[in-house]
Design an enzyme around this catalytic site. Sequence first.
Site, mmCIF file in Angstrom:
data_model
loop_
_atom_site.group_PDB
_atom_site.id
_atom_site.type_symbol
_atom_site.label_atom_id
_atom_site.label_comp_id
_atom_site.label_asym_id
_atom_site.label_seq_id
_atom_site.Cartn_x
_atom_site.Cartn_y
_atom_site.Cartn_z
ATOM 1 N N ASP A 174 0.820 -1.206 0.000
ATOM 2 C CA ASP A 174 0.000 0.000 0.000
ATOM 3 C C ASP A 174 0.865 1.273 0.000
ATOM 4 O OD1 ASP A 174 -2.281 1.487 0.060
ATOM 5 O OD2 ASP A 174 -2.694 1.182 2.185
ATOM 6 N N HIS A 175 0.423 2.240 -0.735
ATOM 7 C CA HIS A 175 1.109 3.540 -0.805
ATOM 8 C C HIS A 175 2.605 3.410 -1.089
ATOM 9 C CE1 HIS A 175 -1.927 6.573 -0.116
ATOM 10 N NE2 HIS A 175 -2.543 5.671 0.617
ATOM 11 N N GLU A 284 -3.248 -0.473 -8.462
ATOM 12 C CA GLU A 284 -4.066 0.676 -8.064
ATOM 13 C C GLU A 284 -3.241 1.952 -8.134
ATOM 14 O OE1 GLU A 284 -6.879 0.403 -4.851
ATOM 15 O OE2 GLU A 284 -6.046 2.181 -3.901
ATOM 16 N N LYS A 326 -8.288 9.622 9.647
ATOM 17 C CA LYS A 326 -8.082 8.225 10.049
ATOM 18 C C LYS A 326 -8.990 7.824 11.220
ATOM 19 C CE LYS A 326 -4.571 7.822 7.218
ATOM 20 N NZ LYS A 326 -4.499 6.874 6.124
ATOM 21 N N HIS A 358 -9.854 5.023 0.201
ATOM 22 C CA HIS A 358 -8.801 4.919 1.216
ATOM 23 C C HIS A 358 -9.263 5.534 2.528
ATOM 24 C CE1 HIS A 358 -4.993 4.242 -1.392
ATOM 25 N NE2 HIS A 358 -6.041 3.647 -1.930
HETATM 26 ZN ZN ZN Z 1 -4.488 6.270 0.953
#
Ligand code: ZN
Length: 507
Positions: A174-175, A284, A326, A358
Site C-alpha cells: 500500500d502507498h 491501483e 483516520k 482509502h
Molecule cells: Zn491512501
Amino acid sequence: MLKIFDLCKIIQRGPMTLSQIREQAEAWGIFPNSIQSLEGSTLFMIKQDKESFLVVVHPGKVYAAFEGEELIAGGAKLCKKSSTNSKVLRAHFPYTAPISHKGHAITLGLGDRLGLASVGHLRLIKDYPVFPILAQQSIRELNLTNRTYDEVLNAASWAVFQEGYTKGFGADGDHLKTEDEIYMALAHSFTMITLDCSEHIDNTVSSMSKEAIEIAYKRLPENYRQKIEGMFKDKTFQLKSGETLFFDTETFMEIALIYGKAIDYTITLYGKCLASLGKAIDFEMSIDETLTPTTAESHFFVASLLIDGGVDITSLAPRFCGEFQKGIDYIGDSAQFEKEFAMHAAIAADFGYKISVHSGSDKFAVFPIVGEKTAGEYHVKTAGTNWLEAMRVVARNDPALYREIHQFALVHLPEAKKYYHIGADIEKIGDIMAMSDEMLPLLMDQNHARQVIHITYGLILNAKDSDGRYLFKDRLYALWQRYENDYAQALIVHIGKHLEYLGVAPV
Ligand code: ZN
C-alpha cells in the site's frame, strides 16, 4: 488438555479420520478448521502457552519439509510459524498464498498492523461475498511497526490456515512510492500494488493565475501538447450514466499541469516493474493523499492517459471532497460527496476498473453511497480501526495498562502528528485517571480518543525503557494472545458494521 506428545501418539496409533480428530479438537486445544491431511501426514494448529503452533504428524514428504522440534522421533513435529515454515505452508497449501482479486466485485483491505487481526476478519467475511486483502501495509506502517512484508504476509497465511479459509486473499503493498518499494513488495509475493503518486501531483497549479497557467502549459513538449489537445481540448464526453464531461481550454491546461508528472511517473513505473511480470497483479493508482480533491474531469483525464500508456488499472483512489481522517467518520457535506462520488463511480465503470476508498475505517456516513453508486463493485481500505479494536480489548481487560498507554499517547502526540493529520481535541477526552474502568472501553467510541490512540500506534508499540525493554509491546501481545477470541469477536462486530452500512448481505 492432553499434552501434545500424548495427542500425537493417539493420532499416530490411529488410524483416525480427520472428522474424528475434529470431534476431539476442542478438548485437545486444536483449531478445528485447521485440521488437514496431506500425502499421509496429518497437520493442524494448536495453542500452547498462549502461542499457536503447527503440528505435523506421521512421516512423509511434507513432514520433512517443515522445520520444528520433534515430539516423536520421525513421527511428530511441533513447528513455529517461522519464515521458512511459512514458505513451506504456502507451497503445500496454495490457498495460504495471496492471489489477485480480479473478478471479485467487493474487495476489502483489512490492514493488520499487529499480525493478529486476520483471524477475526476471516471469521466474519467467510459468510459474505467479500474478497479480503488480509495483508495490507504501507511503507509508513512498516516503519512505524518495525515489521517487514515477510512478517505481514506470514501472519495472514497462518491465519488463513488456522481458520481453514480456502476462498483466497490478497496482499497489498500500500502507498508505494518508488521502484525499489514496488520490487520489494513483488519479491514478497504481494499481489496488489498501490502506487502513491501524491509527490508528483502539482498542488501549486490551482493557485496560479490564468496567464501563469498558459505560460507553464506552453513549456510542455510540443508533441505531448498536440497529443493531449487532440484527446481532450474543447471536447465533450458522455458517460454511459448519461452525465457529460467538458474540457474547456482553461480546465484542460490546469489538469494537464496538475497531473501530468504523476501520469508519466505511473506509466514509466508500471511499464518497468509490472507490465511484463507474467502473473496477475492488481494495480491501483492512488491520488488520494493530496490537497486537491479530484474533479471528475481530472479523474477522466488521468484514467484515459494511463490506459493509453498501457497501464492495466484494477482500481483508482481519487481524493474525495470533505475529510477522510483516520479512524473516524466522514467529515463534510455528504450530499456533495454523493454527487461527486457518483461521477467517479460512473467514470470507473466506463473504463472497467473499481473506485478505491482509502482511509475507509469507520466512514459510516458515506458507506451506503459507496455501495449504491458503484452498484456493488468497489475496494475499501481499512487499517486503523482494527488497531483501535485491539486497544478496546486492552481497555476492557486491563484498565491499568490502558491508562498507562493512554497517558503515554497524550504525551507523545506531537511526534505522531508528523505522520498523520487529525483534528482531535485532547481536552474533550476527559480525565482518564478519574474515569471508572467501565468507561474506558467506551473511549473507543469517542472521536478524540480514537484519533489520539490511532496515530500513536507506532510510538506505543516501539516505546522502550532505559534498559532497552519494551514499555508496552510485550504486555500488549501477551494480553491479545490471551484474549484472542475477544479480539476476533470485537472485529466481527465492528467490521461487520462496515459491511452492513456498505449494504453487503451475508450469503
Ligand atoms: Zn491512501
